[in-house]
Design a protein around this motif. Sequence first.
Motif, PDB file in Angstrom:
ATOM      1  N   GLU A 257     -42.958  21.601 -14.775  1.00  0.00           N
ATOM      2  CA  GLU A 257     -44.536  21.004 -14.676  1.00  0.00           C
ATOM      3  C   GLU A 257     -44.784  20.509 -13.287  1.00  0.00           C
ATOM      4  O   GLU A 257     -45.739  20.938 -12.515  1.00  0.00           O
ATOM      5  CB  GLU A 257     -44.863  20.137 -15.794  1.00  0.00           C
ATOM      6  N   PHE A 258     -43.890  19.647 -12.823  1.00  0.00           N
ATOM      7  CA  PHE A 258     -44.064  19.179 -11.511  1.00  0.00           C
ATOM      8  C   PHE A 258     -44.194  20.178 -10.605  1.00  0.00           C
ATOM      9  O   PHE A 258     -44.823  20.164  -9.524  1.00  0.00           O
ATOM     10  CB  PHE A 258     -42.808  18.190 -10.961  1.00  0.00           C
ATOM     11  N   ASN A 259     -43.342  21.214 -10.555  1.00  0.00           N
ATOM     12  CA  ASN A 259     -43.198  22.223  -9.387  1.00  0.00           C
ATOM     13  C   ASN A 259     -44.352  23.033  -9.684  1.00  0.00           C
ATOM     14  O   ASN A 259     -45.005  23.617  -8.418  1.00  0.00           O
ATOM     15  CB  ASN A 259     -41.865  22.957  -9.640  1.00  0.00           C
ATOM     16  N   ARG A 260     -44.973  23.527 -10.808  1.00  0.00           N
ATOM     17  CA  ARG A 260     -46.228  24.157 -10.900  1.00  0.00           C
ATOM     18  C   ARG A 260     -47.193  23.465 -10.133  1.00  0.00           C
ATOM     19  O   ARG A 260     -48.051  24.339  -9.537  1.00  0.00           O
ATOM     20  CB  ARG A 260     -46.309  24.353 -12.317  1.00  0.00           C
ATOM     21  N   GLU A 261     -47.527  22.167 -10.403  1.00  0.00           N
ATOM     22  CA  GLU A 261     -48.594  21.753  -9.801  1.00  0.00           C
ATOM     23  C   GLU A 261     -48.308  21.495  -8.259  1.00  0.00           C
ATOM     24  O   GLU A 261     -49.538  21.731  -7.769  1.00  0.00           O
ATOM     25  CB  GLU A 261     -48.971  20.198 -10.296  1.00  0.00           C
ATOM     26  N   ALA A 262     -47.333  21.292  -7.688  1.00  0.00           N
ATOM     27  CA  ALA A 262     -47.229  21.252  -6.464  1.00  0.00           C
ATOM     28  C   ALA A 262     -47.363  22.661  -5.595  1.00  0.00           C
ATOM     29  O   ALA A 262     -47.840  22.945  -4.781  1.00  0.00           O
ATOM     30  CB  ALA A 262     -45.633  20.934  -6.038  1.00  0.00           C
ATOM     31  N   ASN A 263     -46.682  23.642  -6.320  1.00  0.00           N
ATOM     32  CA  ASN A 263     -47.229  24.901  -6.049  1.00  0.00           C
ATOM     33  C   ASN A 263     -48.613  25.513  -5.912  1.00  0.00           C
ATOM     34  O   ASN A 263     -49.145  25.815  -4.991  1.00  0.00           O
ATOM     35  CB  ASN A 263     -46.393  26.189  -6.872  1.00  0.00           C
ATOM     36  N   THR A 264     -49.599  24.902  -6.739  1.00  0.00           N
ATOM     37  CA  THR A 264     -50.770  24.952  -7.066  1.00  0.00           C
ATOM     38  C   THR A 264     -51.525  24.448  -5.850  1.00  0.00           C
ATOM     39  O   THR A 264     -52.618  24.746  -5.189  1.00  0.00           O
ATOM     40  CB  THR A 264     -51.370  24.810  -8.263  1.00  0.00           C
ATOM     41  N   LEU A 265     -51.033  23.029  -5.885  1.00  0.00           N
ATOM     42  CA  LEU A 265     -51.617  22.131  -4.706  1.00  0.00           C
ATOM     43  C   LEU A 265     -51.603  22.993  -3.145  1.00  0.00           C
ATOM     44  O   LEU A 265     -52.641  22.985  -2.463  1.00  0.00           O
ATOM     45  CB  LEU A 265     -51.170  20.884  -4.625  1.00  0.00           C
ATOM     46  N   CYS A 266     -50.348  23.526  -2.905  1.00  0.00           N
ATOM     47  CA  CYS A 266     -50.167  24.107  -1.515  1.00  0.00           C
ATOM     48  C   CYS A 266     -51.248  25.515  -1.496  1.00  0.00           C
ATOM     49  O   CYS A 266     -51.618  25.757  -0.363  1.00  0.00           O
ATOM     50  CB  CYS A 266     -48.664  24.616  -1.403  1.00  0.00           C
ATOM     51  N   SER A 267     -51.239  25.994  -2.735  1.00  0.00           N
ATOM     52  CA  SER A 267     -52.048  27.367  -2.555  1.00  0.00           C
ATOM     53  C   SER A 267     -53.637  27.085  -2.249  1.00  0.00           C
ATOM     54  O   SER A 267     -54.345  27.700  -1.970  1.00  0.00           O
ATOM     55  CB  SER A 267     -51.864  28.215  -3.852  1.00  0.00           C
ATOM     56  N   LYS A 268     -53.815  25.943  -2.753  1.00  0.00           N
ATOM     57  CA  LYS A 268     -55.523  25.565  -2.785  1.00  0.00           C
ATOM     58  C   LYS A 268     -55.735  24.492  -1.364  1.00  0.00           C
ATOM     59  O   LYS A 268     -56.880  24.112  -1.289  1.00  0.00           O
ATOM     60  CB  LYS A 268     -55.750  24.706  -3.763  1.00  0.00           C
ATOM     61  N   ALA A 269     -54.674  24.350  -0.658  1.00  0.00           N
ATOM     62  CA  ALA A 269     -54.653  23.297   0.251  1.00  0.00           C
ATOM     63  C   ALA A 269     -55.931  23.589   1.383  1.00  0.00           C
ATOM     64  O   ALA A 269     -56.711  22.586   1.635  1.00  0.00           O
ATOM     65  CB  ALA A 269     -53.515  23.214   0.987  1.00  0.00           C
ATOM     66  N   GLN A 270     -55.843  24.735   2.134  1.00  0.00           N
ATOM     67  CA  GLN A 270     -56.778  25.045   2.963  1.00  0.00           C
ATOM     68  C   GLN A 270     -56.971  23.820   4.070  1.00  0.00           C
ATOM     69  O   GLN A 270     -57.771  23.622   4.634  1.00  0.00           O
ATOM     70  CB  GLN A 270     -57.951  25.478   2.403  1.00  0.00           C
ATOM     71  N   SER A 271     -55.816  23.178   4.562  1.00  0.00           N
ATOM     72  CA  SER A 271     -55.949  22.145   5.236  1.00  0.00           C
ATOM     73  C   SER A 271     -54.229  21.938   5.666  1.00  0.00           C
ATOM     74  O   SER A 271     -53.483  22.058   4.972  1.00  0.00           O
ATOM     75  CB  SER A 271     -56.206  20.636   4.787  1.00  0.00           C
ATOM     76  N   VAL A 272     -53.994  21.980   7.155  1.00  0.00           N
ATOM     77  CA  VAL A 272     -52.661  21.721   7.590  1.00  0.00           C
ATOM     78  C   VAL A 272     -52.203  20.497   7.327  1.00  0.00           C
ATOM     79  O   VAL A 272     -50.895  20.298   6.490  1.00  0.00           O
ATOM     80  CB  VAL A 272     -52.721  21.673   9.140  1.00  0.00           C
ATOM     81  N   ASP A 273     -52.830  19.333   6.992  1.00  0.00           N
ATOM     82  CA  ASP A 273     -52.297  18.149   6.533  1.00  0.00           C
ATOM     83  C   ASP A 273     -51.940  18.189   5.022  1.00  0.00           C
ATOM     84  O   ASP A 273     -50.901  17.680   4.692  1.00  0.00           O
ATOM     85  CB  ASP A 273     -53.176  16.878   6.846  1.00  0.00           C
TER      86      ASP A 273
END
Length: 296
Positions: A257-273
């Motif tokens: 579950e941790f990994n799933r949320e981290a992957n989604t976070l990266c896919s929505k980032a739209q920011s280098v930081d």
Amino acid sequence: MLHSMTGFAAHKGMANGYSWGWDLRGVNSKGLDLRLRVPDWIEGLEGVLRAELSKKLSRGAVTLSLRVQKDDEDSQQALNLGQLSTVLEAMAEVETQAMDRGLSLAPSHASDILALRGVLDTASIETDTKALRAAIVADLPDLLTSFLEMRRNEGEALDSVMKDQLNQVEALTEASAEAAEKRRDDVAANLRANLARVLENADNVDEGRVAQELAMIAVKTDVTEELDRLRAHVVAARDLLAKGSPVGRKLDFLMQEFNREANTLCSKAQSVDLTGIGLDLKAVIDQMREQVQNVE
């Protein structure tokens, strides 16, 4: 307290004119996998040992080896003809397969064959092994105590490492929230610019469709739910660590579950930081997941 699935213990005992040596080893496994190598001439021994181990262990690939020998002149070694026949047949098949492939094997010696497990048995003139079995079973707790102590020590180390990793995940989650807030103005500016471009180059624009597209874009860039779930997973993981073993399976599921949320976070980032923080987050989660594989 957490228990590791990794452990080792050795022990020696003696009683009733016999002496024996134990060897107990454990590594990680999805379930409890007991592998016993004990003398089959001691009636009922394997079943009793398996039952005792199952009471104390809940997870791990555990191998128990026991060698028993009689200390007086009544003991004797004898060929196990059935095992010898099996070994010789296997050797003949190996040699045949090697010849078919043009391979040459070194000649086997009788001493090599006799050294194979089960070919040469230590037998006794006694037929009643109940007293010996009882003595061996009574000696098992000392072995298990040493084994479980090592697993607890390993578990303490895992607990410390994982708590530190959870602290890192928590800090990176909050850093993600800050980065997401900072990129809010940039996302809004980009959205307005794209909308203006569309309106300038299109006639009779369907306002309802535009509103729908804007809503979808907003959902695709909003990471609030992912951050909330990451915070909840941190709390859940800490609760499991405080509860102690056996929690390995639950922690393993939580790592997914941790990994799933981290992957989604990266896919929505739209920011280098935000992307950089998300990648750091994934790295820590992967490290934590490796540790969880050893938790009972």
